[in-house]
Write an enzyme that holds these catalytic residues in place. Structure first.
Site, PDB file in Angstrom:
ATOM      1  N   MET A  30      -0.982  -7.104  -5.360  1.00 34.13           N
ATOM      2  CA  MET A  30       0.129  -6.161  -5.457  1.00 34.13           C
ATOM      3  C   MET A  30       0.111  -5.368  -4.239  1.00 34.13           C
ATOM      4  O   MET A  30       0.797  -4.352  -4.174  1.00 34.13           O
ATOM      5  CB  MET A  30       0.020  -5.205  -6.762  1.00 34.13           C
ATOM      6  CG  MET A  30       0.185  -5.870  -8.081  1.00 34.13           C
ATOM      7  SD  MET A  30       0.820  -5.094  -9.378  1.00 34.13           S
ATOM      8  CE  MET A  30      -0.717  -3.762  -9.305  1.00 34.13           C
ATOM      9  N   GLY A  31      -0.421  -5.738  -3.227  1.00 35.73           N
ATOM     10  CA  GLY A  31      -0.491  -5.316  -1.996  1.00 35.73           C
ATOM     11  C   GLY A  31      -1.431  -3.750  -1.548  1.00 35.73           C
ATOM     12  O   GLY A  31      -2.018  -3.675  -2.626  1.00 35.73           O
ATOM     13  N   ALA A  32      -0.956  -3.090  -0.590  1.00 33.13           N
ATOM     14  CA  ALA A  32      -1.655  -1.798  -0.404  1.00 33.13           C
ATOM     15  C   ALA A  32      -3.253  -2.477  -0.327  1.00 33.13           C
ATOM     16  O   ALA A  32      -4.283  -1.929  -0.925  1.00 33.13           O
ATOM     17  CB  ALA A  32      -1.572  -0.960  -1.410  1.00 33.13           C
ATOM     18  N   HIS A  34      -7.109  -3.710   0.732  1.00 33.24           N
ATOM     19  CA  HIS A  34      -8.278  -3.179   1.118  1.00 33.24           C
ATOM     20  C   HIS A  34      -9.343  -4.048   1.224  1.00 33.24           C
ATOM     21  O   HIS A  34      -9.048  -5.278   1.029  1.00 33.24           O
ATOM     22  CB  HIS A  34      -8.639  -2.045   0.319  1.00 33.24           C
ATOM     23  CG  HIS A  34      -8.632  -2.579  -1.198  1.00 33.24           C
ATOM     24  ND1 HIS A  34      -9.632  -3.204  -1.730  1.00 33.24           N
ATOM     25  CD2 HIS A  34      -7.831  -2.019  -2.297  1.00 33.24           C
ATOM     26  CE1 HIS A  34      -9.340  -3.313  -2.993  1.00 33.24           C
ATOM     27  NE2 HIS A  34      -8.237  -2.812  -3.209  1.00 33.24           N
ATOM     28  N   HIS A  37      -9.677  -6.818  -1.551  1.00 31.99           N
ATOM     29  CA  HIS A  37      -8.758  -7.881  -1.479  1.00 31.99           C
ATOM     30  C   HIS A  37      -9.147  -9.056  -0.467  1.00 31.99           C
ATOM     31  O   HIS A  37      -9.060 -10.101  -0.567  1.00 31.99           O
ATOM     32  CB  HIS A  37      -7.258  -7.361  -1.219  1.00 31.99           C
ATOM     33  CG  HIS A  37      -6.555  -6.609  -2.149  1.00 31.99           C
ATOM     34  ND1 HIS A  37      -6.369  -5.082  -1.891  1.00 31.99           N
ATOM     35  CD2 HIS A  37      -5.946  -6.906  -3.429  1.00 31.99           C
ATOM     36  CE1 HIS A  37      -5.653  -4.663  -2.718  1.00 31.99           C
ATOM     37  NE2 HIS A  37      -5.473  -5.571  -3.605  1.00 31.99           N
ATOM     38  N   GLN A 148     -13.742  -9.214  -9.887  1.00 39.09           N
ATOM     39  CA  GLN A 148     -14.415  -8.577 -11.204  1.00 39.09           C
ATOM     40  C   GLN A 148     -14.131  -7.245 -11.475  1.00 39.09           C
ATOM     41  O   GLN A 148     -14.271  -6.883 -12.506  1.00 39.09           O
ATOM     42  CB  GLN A 148     -15.966  -9.114 -10.824  1.00 39.09           C
ATOM     43  CG  GLN A 148     -16.964  -8.606 -11.948  1.00 39.09           C
ATOM     44  CD  GLN A 148     -18.149  -7.902 -11.450  1.00 39.09           C
ATOM     45  OE1 GLN A 148     -18.910  -8.307 -10.859  1.00 39.09           O
ATOM     46  NE2 GLN A 148     -18.443  -6.700 -12.133  1.00 39.09           N
ATOM     47  N   LYS A 149     -13.610  -6.465 -10.356  1.00 36.78           N
ATOM     48  CA  LYS A 149     -13.353  -5.158 -10.592  1.00 36.78           C
ATOM     49  C   LYS A 149     -12.368  -4.955 -11.933  1.00 36.78           C
ATOM     50  O   LYS A 149     -12.328  -4.013 -12.625  1.00 36.78           O
ATOM     51  CB  LYS A 149     -12.640  -4.785  -9.488  1.00 36.78           C
ATOM     52  CG  LYS A 149     -11.577  -3.752  -9.433  1.00 36.78           C
ATOM     53  CD  LYS A 149     -12.078  -2.319  -9.287  1.00 36.78           C
ATOM     54  CE  LYS A 149     -11.016  -1.102  -9.297  1.00 36.78           C
ATOM     55  NZ  LYS A 149      -9.635  -1.503  -9.517  1.00 36.78           N
ATOM     56  N   ASP A 150     -11.392  -6.303 -12.087  1.00 31.73           N
ATOM     57  CA  ASP A 150     -10.626  -6.114 -13.242  1.00 31.73           C
ATOM     58  C   ASP A 150     -10.988  -7.444 -14.240  1.00 31.73           C
ATOM     59  O   ASP A 150     -10.417  -8.266 -14.333  1.00 31.73           O
ATOM     60  CB  ASP A 150      -9.113  -6.486 -12.629  1.00 31.73           C
ATOM     61  CG  ASP A 150      -8.557  -5.541 -11.997  1.00 31.73           C
ATOM     62  OD1 ASP A 150      -7.885  -4.410 -12.394  1.00 31.73           O
ATOM     63  OD2 ASP A 150      -8.604  -5.483 -10.531  1.00 31.73           O
TER      64      ASP A 150
HETATM   65  P1  AMP Z   1      -4.456  -5.800  -7.163  1.00 34.76           P
HETATM   66  O1  AMP Z   1      -3.461  -5.905  -6.031  1.00 34.76           O
HETATM   67  O2  AMP Z   1      -4.814  -4.417  -7.608  1.00 34.76           O
HETATM   68  O3  AMP Z   1      -3.451  -6.121  -8.162  1.00 34.76           O
HETATM   69  O4  AMP Z   1      -5.564  -6.538  -7.019  1.00 34.76           O
HETATM   70  C1  AMP Z   1      -5.453  -8.037  -6.674  1.00 34.76           C
HETATM   71  C2  AMP Z   1      -6.809  -8.664  -6.792  1.00 34.76           C
HETATM   72  O5  AMP Z   1      -7.734  -8.014  -5.913  1.00 34.76           O
HETATM   73  C3  AMP Z   1      -7.321  -8.604  -8.404  1.00 34.76           C
HETATM   74  O6  AMP Z   1      -7.836  -9.824  -8.409  1.00 34.76           O
HETATM   75  C4  AMP Z   1      -8.281  -7.576  -8.186  1.00 34.76           C
HETATM   76  O7  AMP Z   1      -9.382  -7.514  -9.325  1.00 34.76           O
HETATM   77  C5  AMP Z   1      -8.732  -7.837  -6.982  1.00 34.76           C
HETATM   78  N1  AMP Z   1      -9.776  -6.277  -6.236  1.00 34.76           N
HETATM   79  C6  AMP Z   1      -9.109  -5.365  -6.428  1.00 34.76           C
HETATM   80  N2  AMP Z   1     -10.037  -4.398  -6.049  1.00 34.76           N
HETATM   81  C7  AMP Z   1     -10.875  -5.018  -5.764  1.00 34.76           C
HETATM   82  C8  AMP Z   1     -12.313  -4.621  -5.150  1.00 34.76           C
HETATM   83  N3  AMP Z   1     -12.744  -3.457  -4.890  1.00 34.76           N
HETATM   84  N4  AMP Z   1     -13.289  -5.826  -4.919  1.00 34.76           N
HETATM   85  C9  AMP Z   1     -12.836  -7.008  -5.362  1.00 34.76           C
HETATM   86  N5  AMP Z   1     -11.672  -7.450  -5.777  1.00 34.76           N
HETATM   87  C10 AMP Z   1     -10.671  -6.479  -6.057  1.00 34.76           C
END
Ligand code: AMP
Length: 282
Positions: A30-32, A34, A37, A148-150
């Protein structure tokens, strides 16, 4: 790096790659962005021939309109990061592309959505299931990478792939953390310096509880201690802190050898909601 904004552009760009017999890795985000990602991108680059990352803030998975509105969207910075990290394609659709007509289908992930995130964010996993299914259909990846965070999201997506026979492999990537243990998250940038320090309470409580469990201590006593730690921190509000089986998210009170468990937590630091988990392999 090529930016693709429509399903037709995706189809045209990926068809020759598939024809060459190359594998396609999808990193949905979903962007932003780090380093968390980017670790998914790195894994995809080592495992798949071509990496496509999607950036789309999916409205149907937000149960809190304020959270959706405040979700950071630094798109130029994100594109630069993806390019620097060797992504081949970015799928950057708008709402009209992803939801051209109202989506009325509802998923029921049964036991998986009755606990933890499912319990506290009603409708969240339905939105995740819808958008991930759409991405799988549009991109047709061979591998798709999730953090794995989610952890509960990984379980939901594995069920989706299994039950709907999506022809792809779900690859899980370890959680990337800041030096003090805070799990990297797009929401962390909404924390000021002081709240950022308070936010380490999640990881501190997770490691404390894991140590207690591995030392044979009673889970409920440990949970009480954690609850008290949160009550002592006025800026933090604990939503849940649970020991579960890592594949089914079933709540348990003891760990048994040969199975993988996880301690999962969600907490608000002022108005920012954070989640984290630690695996326990006994
Ligand atoms: P999001 O943009 O938050 O929807 O995350 C996109 C993907 O990045 C999802 O599969 C998350 O589980 C993964 N993700 C988010 N934060 C982390 C992290 N700290 N370490 C590893 N993967 C992450």
């Amino acid at each position: 790096m090529k930016i693709l904004r429509t399903r037709i552009e995706v189809k045209e760009a990926l068809a020759p790659i598939r024809k060459e017999g190359k594998t396609i890795g999808l990193v949905p985000t979903m962007g932003a962005l780090h380093a968390g990602h980017l670790s998914l991108v790195e894994k995809s680059k080592s495992y798949s021939d071509i990496t496509i990352s999607s950036i789309y803030v999916n409205p149907t998975q937000f149960n809190n309109p304020k959270d959706l509105e405040k979700y950071p969207r630094p798109i130029e910075k994100d594109l630069k990061l993806l390019e620097e990290n060797g992504v081949d394609f970015v799928f950057l659709p708008d709402d009209g592309e992803m939801y051209p007509r109202e989506t009325r289908l509802k998923f029921d992930f049964a036991d998986l959505e009755k606990v933890l995130e499912g319990e506290f964010r009603p409708g969240h996993f339905n939105g995740v299931g819808i958008v991930v299914s759409k991405l799988f259909h549009i991109i047709q990846p061979d591998h798709s990478y999730f953090g794995q965070k989610d952890l509960q999201q990984v379980a939901v997506i594995k069920r989706l792939v299994n039950d709907l026979s999506f022809d792809l492999e779900v690859v899980t990537v370890d959680t990337m953390r800041e030096q003090d243990g805070l799990a990297m998250s797009s929401r962390n940038i909404r924390l000021d310096d002081r709240d950022r320090l308070v936010a380490t309470i999640l990881y501190r409580c997770l490691t404390f509880a894991k140590d207690e469990l591995l030392a044979g201590k009673d889970w409920f006593e440990t949970k009480d201690k954690v609850t008290k730690r949160f009550l002592d921190e006025p800026k933090a509000r604990l939503e849940y802190f649970e020991l579960v089986k890592a594949d089914t998210m079933e709540k348990v009170a003891t760990i048994t050898p040969g199975e993988t468990f996880a301690i999962c937590t969600a907490a608000f630091i002022k108005e920012v909601r954070l989640i984290d988990n630690l695996l326990i392999i006994d």
